[in-house]
Scaffold this motif. Structure first.
Motif, mmCIF file in Angstrom:
data_model
loop_
_atom_site.group_PDB
_atom_site.id
_atom_site.type_symbol
_atom_site.label_atom_id
_atom_site.label_comp_id
_atom_site.label_asym_id
_atom_site.label_seq_id
_atom_site.Cartn_x
_atom_site.Cartn_y
_atom_site.Cartn_z
ATOM 1 N N VAL A 5 0.831 -1.213 0.000
ATOM 2 C CA VAL A 5 0.000 0.000 0.000
ATOM 3 C C VAL A 5 0.860 1.255 0.000
ATOM 4 C CG1 VAL A 5 -1.774 1.279 1.263
ATOM 5 C CG2 VAL A 5 -1.907 -1.210 1.113
ATOM 6 N N GLY A 6 1.883 1.296 0.845
ATOM 7 C CA GLY A 6 2.744 2.475 0.905
ATOM 8 C C GLY A 6 3.438 2.766 -0.412
ATOM 9 N N THR A 7 3.947 1.725 -1.046
ATOM 10 C CA THR A 7 4.602 1.913 -2.342
ATOM 11 C C THR A 7 3.613 2.398 -3.386
ATOM 12 O OG1 THR A 7 6.235 0.223 -1.809
ATOM 13 C CG2 THR A 7 5.968 0.776 -4.141
ATOM 14 N N ALA B 146 3.635 14.668 -0.008
ATOM 15 C CA ALA B 146 2.420 14.515 0.808
ATOM 16 C C ALA B 146 2.384 13.206 1.598
ATOM 17 C CB ALA B 146 1.178 14.652 -0.071
ATOM 18 N N PRO B 147 2.812 12.076 1.045
ATOM 19 C CA PRO B 147 2.758 10.837 1.834
ATOM 20 C C PRO B 147 3.883 10.675 2.861
ATOM 21 C CG PRO B 147 3.294 10.336 -0.455
ATOM 22 C CD PRO B 147 3.108 11.803 -0.355
ATOM 23 N N LEU B 148 4.794 11.630 2.969
ATOM 24 C CA LEU B 148 5.926 11.481 3.876
ATOM 25 C C LEU B 148 5.512 11.264 5.338
ATOM 26 C CD1 LEU B 148 8.982 11.338 4.049
ATOM 27 C CD2 LEU B 148 9.016 13.819 4.296
ATOM 28 N N PRO B 149 4.554 11.997 5.887
ATOM 29 C CA PRO B 149 4.149 11.705 7.275
ATOM 30 C C PRO B 149 3.615 10.277 7.445
ATOM 31 C CG PRO B 149 3.303 13.834 6.599
ATOM 32 C CD PRO B 149 3.882 13.191 5.378
ATOM 33 N N TYR B 150 2.870 9.795 6.459
ATOM 34 C CA TYR B 150 2.350 8.432 6.515
ATOM 35 C C TYR B 150 3.494 7.422 6.440
ATOM 36 C CZ TYR B 150 -0.542 4.363 5.343
ATOM 37 O OH TYR B 150 -1.146 3.138 5.341
ATOM 38 N N ASN B 151 4.480 7.692 5.595
ATOM 39 C CA ASN B 151 5.645 6.811 5.483
ATOM 40 C C ASN B 151 6.400 6.732 6.808
ATOM 41 O OD1 ASN B 151 4.996 6.591 2.792
ATOM 42 N ND2 ASN B 151 6.600 7.962 2.089
ATOM 43 N N VAL C 271 7.982 3.889 11.759
ATOM 44 C CA VAL C 271 8.050 3.921 13.224
ATOM 45 C C VAL C 271 7.163 2.822 13.813
ATOM 46 C CG1 VAL C 271 7.498 5.304 15.269
ATOM 47 C CG2 VAL C 271 8.701 6.344 13.352
ATOM 48 N N ALA C 272 5.983 2.628 13.228
ATOM 49 C CA ALA C 272 5.084 1.576 13.713
ATOM 50 C C ALA C 272 5.739 0.208 13.588
ATOM 51 C CB ALA C 272 3.768 1.615 12.935
ATOM 52 N N LEU C 273 6.435 -0.028 12.492
ATOM 53 C CA LEU C 273 7.134 -1.308 12.335
ATOM 54 C C LEU C 273 8.227 -1.457 13.389
ATOM 55 C CD1 LEU C 273 7.523 -3.925 10.673
ATOM 56 C CD2 LEU C 273 9.300 -2.677 9.437
ATOM 57 N N TRP C 274 8.980 -0.401 13.628
ATOM 58 C CA TRP C 274 10.050 -0.463 14.620
ATOM 59 C C TRP C 274 9.497 -0.675 16.024
ATOM 60 C CZ3 TRP C 274 15.521 0.278 14.500
ATOM 61 C CH2 TRP C 274 16.061 0.276 13.211
ATOM 62 N N MET D 158 11.866 3.791 2.858
ATOM 63 C CA MET D 158 11.448 5.181 3.050
ATOM 64 C C MET D 158 12.375 6.134 2.315
ATOM 65 S SD MET D 158 10.353 7.292 6.437
ATOM 66 C CE MET D 158 11.963 7.409 7.157
ATOM 67 N N GLY D 159 13.668 5.876 2.332
ATOM 68 C CA GLY D 159 14.592 6.716 1.591
ATOM 69 C C GLY D 159 14.357 6.667 0.095
ATOM 70 N N VAL D 160 14.109 5.470 -0.415
ATOM 71 C CA VAL D 160 13.884 5.307 -1.857
ATOM 72 C C VAL D 160 12.596 5.996 -2.302
ATOM 73 C CG1 VAL D 160 13.386 3.596 -3.662
ATOM 74 C CG2 VAL D 160 15.261 3.214 -2.066
ATOM 75 N N VAL D 161 11.493 5.758 -1.596
ATOM 76 C CA VAL D 161 10.232 6.352 -2.036
ATOM 77 C C VAL D 161 10.197 7.858 -1.814
ATOM 78 C CG1 VAL D 161 8.886 4.227 -1.802
ATOM 79 C CG2 VAL D 161 8.970 5.860 0.107
ATOM 80 N N THR D 162 11.001 8.369 -0.894
ATOM 81 C CA THR D 162 11.065 9.816 -0.690
ATOM 82 C C THR D 162 11.833 10.481 -1.839
ATOM 83 O OG1 THR D 162 10.955 9.555 1.699
ATOM 84 C CG2 THR D 162 11.806 11.640 0.878
ATOM 85 N N VAL D 163 12.905 9.868 -2.265
ATOM 86 C CA VAL D 163 13.716 10.436 -3.352
ATOM 87 C C VAL D 163 13.026 10.272 -4.699
ATOM 88 C CG1 VAL D 163 15.894 10.218 -4.588
ATOM 89 C CG2 VAL D 163 15.858 10.156 -2.097
#
Length: 98
Positions: free
Chosen positions: A31-33, A62-67, A72-75, A92-97
């Motif tokens: 879903v995140g991807t 826009a999706p950065l807070p959700y990412n 964090v939830a996984l950790w 998170m680094g890949v989808v942000t860039v």
């Protein structure tokens, strides 16, 4: 989706009650991807049409807070593996860039 169910989604992940496999495989990787691909494509379309670059950047990020929430939830999930934890940061680094 009802307010109660939405609150359950976020609160169960924040408290680490959701399965690490569900958070990692479904929430982050699937879903995140998908969300990041759609907003990234929309940002590219806006930029190509001559929309102000600030608007395109806002759509892209826009999706950065959700990412961040998902990672964090996984950790916070006790069942996570070291591989899940570190690859979620790479994701998170890949989808942000991109």
């Amino acid at each position: 989706m009802s307010k109660l169910r939405t609150a359950g989604f976020f609160s169960s992940r924040w408290r680490g009650e959701a399965s690490a496999a569900v958070v990692y495989w479904r929430d982050i990787l699937a879903v995140g991807t998908l969300i990041n691909l759609v907003t990234g494509f929309a940002a590219l379309m806006l930029a190509a049409q001559g929309t102000d670059i600030v608007i395109a950047a806002l759509v892209h990020f826009a999706p950065l807070p959700y990412n961040v929430f998902l990672v964090v939830a996984l950790w916070r999930t006790p069942q996570r593996t070291r591989t899940m934890a570190w690859t979620s940061l790479v994701w998170m680094g890949v989808v942000t860039v991109l």
